[in-house]
Design a protein around this motif. Structure first.
Motif: not given
Length: 262
Positions: A221, A225, A230, A251-254
């Motif tokens: 995690e 971060e 995300e 997970t995702r890239k904002p």
């Protein structure tokens, strides 16, 4: 896509002779099961069929080809030429148009940003040093387009530790072998002895030792971060007697995914 790999970096397991018997040790069965989880979550998080998926450390291409059969456009990257050879044969057998290239997960680059990257079945667990995992996450974050998905699995120590002392055998006409597992200090050591048929009644022996690290959830995690990814969800994956030996991380890239017009 930059297909270069750093030949000076040797700490990652590259699966030489082991590639010849890899699928026979239950790897193919597990990959097919994991593909079900991947497909469910690609649909859940709205990656459209037909989108490109980069399979990072694709191995013998079991998951790569299965996702391609479901309509996705696949690119398979792996550091091991032996693994890639088997992956290419698998894709050819299934008449699938998949691009494969030799690349290191710590240094790979893509010509265009990807809508989805996956890395599964022990791939990231082989990155034994902190800075190696940092490099891989950094490269993935850089290679994803905004809103791009990164799906990967990682070992769970509570399950892996129960594999300590287990020995697995596989045998067929052309190849056979066994591997013995040692799990201690959040590390999984796999000692392999295999035999490949050279000619009638003549086999060549090989020995390989592979290492995996069991990172904690907190360590993973922190990296997500740090590199701007995300966390959407963690999905436990059971094995053998119900032990949770892996987790699938979604997970995702904002950011805003703005189409390139020029």
């Amino acid at each position: 896509m930059d297909n270069s790999a750093d030949d000076d970096v040797v700490s990652v397991n590259t699966y030489g002779y082991f590639a010849e018997i890899y699928d026979g040790f239950g790897s193919e069965e597990f990959c097919l099961s994991l593909t079900t989880h991947l497909l469910e979550n690609l649909e859940k998080y709205r990656l459209p069929v037909g989108a490109e998926i980069v399979d990072l450390a694709c191995g013998t291409g079991v998951i790569t080809t299965e996702l391609a059969k479901h309509g996705y456009q696949l690119v398979g990257l792996d550091l091991s030429e032996d693994m890639l050879r088997h992956a290419k044969m698998r894709a050819k057998k299934d008449n699938l148009n998949i691009r494969f290239a030799r690349a290191d997960m710590r240094t790979f680059k893509l010509k265009t940003k990807a809508p989805c990257i996956i890395s599964t079945h022990d791939s990231l667990d082989h990155l034994f040093e902190d800075d190696e995992l940092d490099l891989a996450f950094q490269q993935v974050a850089s290679a994803l387009r905004p809103q791009g998905l990164f799906l990967f699995d990682m070992n769970c120590w509570d399950g892996i530790r129960h594999l300590d002392g287990r020995t697995v055998f596989v045998e067929n006409e052309d190849r056979s072998g066994a591997y013995h597992l040692i799990a201690e200090d959040r590390t999984l050591e796999t000692n392999i002895v295999g035999f490949l048929k050279v000619e009638e009644n003549l086999y060549e022996r090989f020995d390989e030792t592979l290492f995996q690290r069991c990172y904690s959830d907190e360590e993973i995690e922190e990296r997500l971060e740090a590199f701007g990814l995300e966390l959407l969800e963690r999905i436990p994956i059971q094995y053998l007697k119900g032990d949770i030996f892996k987790q699938l991380w979604i997970t995702r890239k904002p950011g805003l995914d703005i189409p390139e017009l020029f």
